[in-house]
Design a protein around this motif. Structure first.
Motif, PDB file in Angstrom:
ATOM      1  N   ASP A  55      23.402  -6.937  36.363  1.00 11.50           N
ATOM      2  CA  ASP A  55      23.273  -5.503  36.074  1.00 11.50           C
ATOM      3  C   ASP A  55      24.566  -5.284  34.858  1.00 11.50           C
ATOM      4  N   LEU A  56      25.696  -6.039  35.114  1.00 10.51           N
ATOM      5  CA  LEU A  56      26.869  -6.004  34.220  1.00 10.51           C
ATOM      6  C   LEU A  56      26.342  -6.379  32.937  1.00 10.51           C
ATOM      7  N   VAL A  57      25.789  -7.499  32.987  1.00 13.88           N
ATOM      8  CA  VAL A  57      25.461  -8.247  31.715  1.00 13.88           C
ATOM      9  C   VAL A  57      24.191  -7.637  30.814  1.00 13.88           C
ATOM     10  N   ALA A  58      23.531  -7.012  31.547  1.00  9.99           N
ATOM     11  CA  ALA A  58      21.993  -6.337  30.980  1.00  9.99           C
ATOM     12  C   ALA A  58      22.284  -5.386  29.934  1.00  9.99           C
ATOM     13  N   PRO A  59      23.346  -4.531  29.825  1.00 13.80           N
ATOM     14  CA  PRO A  59      23.482  -3.827  28.548  1.00 13.80           C
ATOM     15  C   PRO A  59      23.885  -4.451  27.234  1.00 13.80           C
ATOM     16  N   TYR A  60      24.143  -5.700  27.500  1.00  9.23           N
ATOM     17  CA  TYR A  60      24.618  -6.627  26.110  1.00  9.23           C
ATOM     18  C   TYR A  60      23.506  -7.910  25.911  1.00  9.23           C
ATOM     19  N   VAL A  61      22.284  -7.420  26.439  1.00  7.53           N
ATOM     20  CA  VAL A  61      21.426  -8.716  26.016  1.00  7.53           C
ATOM     21  C   VAL A  61      21.086  -8.865  24.536  1.00  7.53           C
ATOM     22  N   ARG A  62      20.949  -7.778  23.936  1.00 11.85           N
ATOM     23  CA  ARG A  62      20.645  -7.950  22.529  1.00 11.85           C
ATOM     24  C   ARG A  62      21.935  -8.355  21.716  1.00 11.85           C
ATOM     25  N   GLN A  63      23.183  -8.025  22.008  1.00 15.15           N
ATOM     26  CA  GLN A  63      24.387  -8.806  21.485  1.00 15.15           C
ATOM     27  C   GLN A  63      24.465 -10.197  21.738  1.00 15.15           C
ATOM     28  N   VAL A  64      23.948 -10.435  22.808  1.00 13.53           N
ATOM     29  CA  VAL A  64      23.973 -12.077  23.229  1.00 13.53           C
ATOM     30  C   VAL A  64      23.013 -12.844  22.391  1.00 13.53           C
ATOM     31  N   ILE A  65      21.892 -12.193  22.335  1.00 14.92           N
ATOM     32  CA  ILE A  65      20.778 -12.751  21.523  1.00 14.92           C
ATOM     33  C   ILE A  65      21.214 -12.907  19.932  1.00 14.92           C
ATOM     34  N   GLU A  66      22.037 -11.788  19.651  1.00 21.40           N
ATOM     35  CA  GLU A  66      22.192 -11.759  18.108  1.00 21.40           C
ATOM     36  C   GLU A  66      23.188 -13.014  18.045  1.00 21.40           C
TER      37      GLU A  66
END
Length: 302
Positions: free
Chosen positions: A129-140
């Motif tokens: 849940d802590l990583v979830a808000p950053y999924v798009r940034q990780v993909i980028e």
């Protein structure tokens, strides 16, 4: 800091310090200094203090976390080491403090990306849940750091064969480490979506861009991520159906198998015809069997 020096932490002996020896304001000043040598000393102190426990660095966690993608690689790596300790002992302490750590997903310096990815991989197991808000940034970050599979041709630039081979070997090793980091980050994305599928509803387009990645670990990971999302939100993945069908012709057996699985989760009966072709002609027996089962499942469900 000594009375004779305005430099924070000047004269501190790392081998013997304890939490009681360090003033929070002075440590914070060091970590925020414009001088990389001072920042490095600050994060080295935090690295030592973290061995006592998370509470020893908790007052300056904001400053430490902000250095995870510092321009100075030595500072960034030491900061990530501190954050690793926090993740292992008290993951909730990083809530709201992940921006710089997540930005290492797109780091130019391979070691920073590789080390940061391993900490994110540890964190996502405990607190997706802590990583979830950053999924798009990780993909980028994954997308932005795709290395050239062929590497750079140096034959026209460096004529000495020994020198050229030495440089080439170094670049090959760097590429392997980059591939490893991106693979780990792909796994982070899949694990996050598996636990928090809604985190990727707005990142489908970004995931689709990874389907053409030159490395099967990444393109396959993107397929798995779309498959996990399709279980919960098939309507979000539906626009990517044709792109998943395209992956049925991929050179990689793993990618083809993952694409079959994803189409099964998506439930699009428009893929049945192509799946029948795969079932009849794919070079891999396991892929043929999976395609047959999936095509039958979709046909029966329609």
């Amino acid at each position: 800091m000594t009375k004779d020096s305005p430099v924070p932490l000047d004269g501190v002996a790392l081998e013997s310090i304890t939490r009681a020896d360090i003033d929070d304001a002075e440590l914070r000043a060091a970590l925020s200094s414009s001088d990389p040598l001072v920042r490095r000393r600050g994060v080295e102190v935090c690295e030592t203090l973290a061995e006592e426990g998370v509470d020893a660095v908790r007052p300056v966690l904001d400053e430490v976390a902000s250095l995870a993608n510092d321009d100075n690689a030595a500072i960034a790596l030491r900061s990530i080491t501190v954050l690793r300790t926090v993740v292992e002992r008290d993951p909730p302490a990083l809530e709201g403090r992940l921006t710089s750590l997540v930005s290492t997903a797109g780091a130019e310096i391979v070691d920073v990306q590789l080390t940061g990815s391993s900490v994110l991989a540890t964190l996502v197991v405990e607190r997706p849940d802590l990583v979830a808000p950053y999924v798009r940034q990780v993909i980028e970050g994954i997308r932005a750091t795709e290395p050239d599979p062929q590497g750079e041709d140096l034959s026209d630039v460096i004529t000495d064969e020994v020198t050229r081979r030495t440089i080439q070997d170094h670049e090959d090793e760097e590429r392997k480490r980059r591939i490893s980091a991106r693979h780990t980050l792909s796994n982070v994305v899949v694990a996050t979506i598996e636990s928090e599928p809604r985190s990727a509803v707005d990142a489908v387009d970004e995931l689709v861009t990874l389907l053409d990645d030159a490395y099967p670990a990444v393109s396959g990971g993107a397929i798995d991520a779309l498959a996990e999302l399709a279980v919960e939100k098939p309507e979000a993945v539906a626009p990517a159906s044709d792109r998943l069908v395209d992956r049925l012709d991929d050179d990689s057996v793993s990618v083809r198998a993952r694409a079959v699985r994803a189409l099964g989760h998506l439930g699009d009966d428009a893929a049945v015809s192509k799946l029948r072709e795969v079932a009849a002609a794919d070079a891999n027996e396991d892929v043929r069997e999976l395609a047959t089962e999936t095509a039958n499942f979709l046909a029966d469900a329609s």
